[in-house]
Design a protein around this motif. Structure first.
Motif, PDB file in Angstrom:
ATOM      1  N   PHE A  96      16.890  37.566  41.809  1.00  0.00           N
ATOM      2  CA  PHE A  96      17.453  36.594  40.922  1.00  0.00           C
ATOM      3  C   PHE A  96      16.458  35.962  40.028  1.00  0.00           C
ATOM      4  O   PHE A  96      16.662  35.484  38.833  1.00  0.00           O
ATOM      5  CB  PHE A  96      18.146  35.484  41.757  1.00  0.00           C
ATOM      6  CG  PHE A  96      18.754  34.375  41.020  1.00  0.00           C
ATOM      7  CD1 PHE A  96      20.017  34.670  40.630  1.00  0.00           C
ATOM      8  CD2 PHE A  96      18.282  33.310  40.629  1.00  0.00           C
ATOM      9  CE1 PHE A  96      20.645  33.579  39.625  1.00  0.00           C
ATOM     10  CE2 PHE A  96      18.720  32.271  40.216  1.00  0.00           C
ATOM     11  CZ  PHE A  96      19.948  32.160  39.383  1.00  0.00           C
ATOM     12  N   LEU A  97      15.353  35.495  40.722  1.00  0.00           N
ATOM     13  CA  LEU A  97      14.406  34.810  39.502  1.00  0.00           C
ATOM     14  C   LEU A  97      14.012  35.596  38.421  1.00  0.00           C
ATOM     15  O   LEU A  97      14.081  34.791  37.117  1.00  0.00           O
ATOM     16  CB  LEU A  97      12.928  34.450  40.343  1.00  0.00           C
ATOM     17  CG  LEU A  97      13.183  33.304  41.600  1.00  0.00           C
ATOM     18  CD1 LEU A  97      11.634  33.234  42.352  1.00  0.00           C
ATOM     19  CD2 LEU A  97      13.931  32.130  41.167  1.00  0.00           C
ATOM     20  N   THR A  98      13.842  36.726  38.451  1.00  0.00           N
ATOM     21  CA  THR A  98      13.589  37.662  37.127  1.00  0.00           C
ATOM     22  C   THR A  98      14.491  37.476  36.023  1.00  0.00           C
ATOM     23  O   THR A  98      14.340  37.198  35.001  1.00  0.00           O
ATOM     24  CB  THR A  98      13.304  38.920  37.556  1.00  0.00           C
ATOM     25  OG1 THR A  98      12.195  39.332  38.611  1.00  0.00           O
ATOM     26  CG2 THR A  98      12.996  39.906  36.328  1.00  0.00           C
ATOM     27  N   GLU A  99      15.815  37.666  36.468  1.00  0.00           N
ATOM     28  CA  GLU A  99      16.942  37.434  35.628  1.00  0.00           C
ATOM     29  C   GLU A  99      17.190  35.910  35.096  1.00  0.00           C
ATOM     30  O   GLU A  99      17.462  35.894  34.084  1.00  0.00           O
ATOM     31  CB  GLU A  99      18.281  38.041  36.254  1.00  0.00           C
ATOM     32  CG  GLU A  99      19.344  38.069  35.449  1.00  0.00           C
ATOM     33  CD  GLU A  99      20.761  38.721  35.928  1.00  0.00           C
ATOM     34  OE1 GLU A  99      21.953  38.590  35.444  1.00  0.00           O
ATOM     35  OE2 GLU A  99      20.470  39.378  37.147  1.00  0.00           O
ATOM     36  N   ALA A 100      16.915  35.086  36.027  1.00  0.00           N
ATOM     37  CA  ALA A 100      17.163  33.665  35.618  1.00  0.00           C
ATOM     38  C   ALA A 100      15.906  33.238  34.383  1.00  0.00           C
ATOM     39  O   ALA A 100      16.396  32.570  33.667  1.00  0.00           O
ATOM     40  CB  ALA A 100      16.901  32.871  36.806  1.00  0.00           C
TER      41      ALA A 100
END
Length: 332
Positions: A96-100
């Motif tokens: 999730f963090l990468t996309e966020a």
């Protein structure tokens, strides 16, 4: 990856190991940190966290536990440009963090990005109700709050003074959301999973009692009190339809008490009050498709309505003030 992951905890020994491990995996070896912001756990939470490369900070007196204190406590110690906020019973999706971060960097007017909170405990009626109701804050796209947490831009938080309000025992995400939106920022929910949430496994009605004792139910009155005199006060009244529901329930409570106290025919007044309650429960049961869910909904209304004035009248501390705390292993 310049992210500070803040994990809010209070007696989370059952799940904190998994939460910390998923948070560390989410950083994927990049530049970042995991901060466990603890509101005074008395179980093995601190012992378990000490096994991992994570920073743990705890409140000390006179600071008191609340839903709003954990986020701001962690923010005080956070060092990075983006803040990921989760609870101690959540598992962060590893990608999730990468996309966020990609989304935030591509949209400089967005203060925060979240995703779906996958509820893992549907045996509890409260979490079942969260899943089934189509609340605006659960929809994809632009949202008014990021319930369950998400990734925030530090610059946006600093522009509104603080992350979460230490005075709030609930509604801290809505309070943050309305402050950010009133300052011109946007909040977005991506159509993908953010976390798995495990929640409480205790009886739903017992959970209501526990939330009264922990002051969680006072949150809506507290957030209303905190908005008095602010530019967004009227906006808050419009965006919290439950305020109108609780006001109606309070009116029904006052009417029922008046009938019981002042109607000469006590038996008749009791029949009227019980009949009104039964009618509302029946109507909600038909709407929810379950007598248990209908009963729980009405009982929850009564708890929330009674908590509203109590929360509103509670005293407040300056939400910008430093929260009394120390790092794990340091002297207080």
């Amino acid at each position: 990856m310049t992210v500070s992951i803040i994990i809010k905890t209070l007696n989370e020994e059952k799940h904190i190991a998994s939460t910390v491990e998923h948070a560390l995996s989410g950083l994927a070896g990049g530049e970042g940190e995991v901060i466990v912001a603890d509101s005074g756990s008395t179980d093995r939470t601190a012992e378990i966290v000490s096994r991992y490369p994570a920073t743990m900070v705890q409140i000390v007196e006179p600071a008191r536990p609340s839903c709003g204190i954990g986020g701001q406590l962690g923010f005080q110690y956070a060092q990075h440009d983006f803040i990921c906020l989760i609870d101690g019973d959540m598992d962060l999706d590893p990608t999730f963090l990468t996309e966020a971060l990609e989304y935030l960097r591509a949209h400089p007017d967005v203060a925060g990005v979240t995703g779906h909170v996958e509820e893992m405990n549907l045996a509890n009626l409260e979490f079942t109700r969260r899943v089934t109701r189509n609340a605006p804050e659960n929809r994809v796209g632009e949202v008014d709050r990021m319930n369950g947490g998400g990734v925030y831009r530090r610059a946006a938080i600093e522009s509104v003074g603080y992350l979460t309000d230490r005075n709030l025992h609930g509604y801290e995400e809505f309070d943050l959301g309305i402050r950010l939106r009133s300052a011109g920022w946007r909040l977005v929910r991506l159509d993908r999973r953010f976390v798995r949430h495990y929640g409480h496994v205790e009886n739903s009605f017992r959970l209501l009692l526990r939330r009264w004792k922990s002051k969680y139910l006072f949150g809506i009155g507290e957030v209303l009190r905190g908005s008095v005199g602010k530019p967004y006060f009227r906006k808050m009244l419009r965006e919290l339809p439950e305020l109108r529901l609780w006001a109606l329930v309070l009116a029904c409570i006052v009417l029922s008490l008046s009938l019981l106290l002042f109607l000469p025919e006590k038996l008749l007044s009791l029949v009227i009050v019980l009949g009104l309650f039964a009618f509302v429960v029946l109507a909600m049961s038909l709407r929810k498709g379950s007598l248990v869910m209908g009963t729980y909904s009405v009982v929850a209304w009564l708890f929330h309505a009674a908590a509203l004035p109590v929360g509103f009248l509670r005293p407040r501390s300056d939400p910008r003030a430093w929260i009394e705390s120390h790092k794990l292993g340091e002297e207080t």
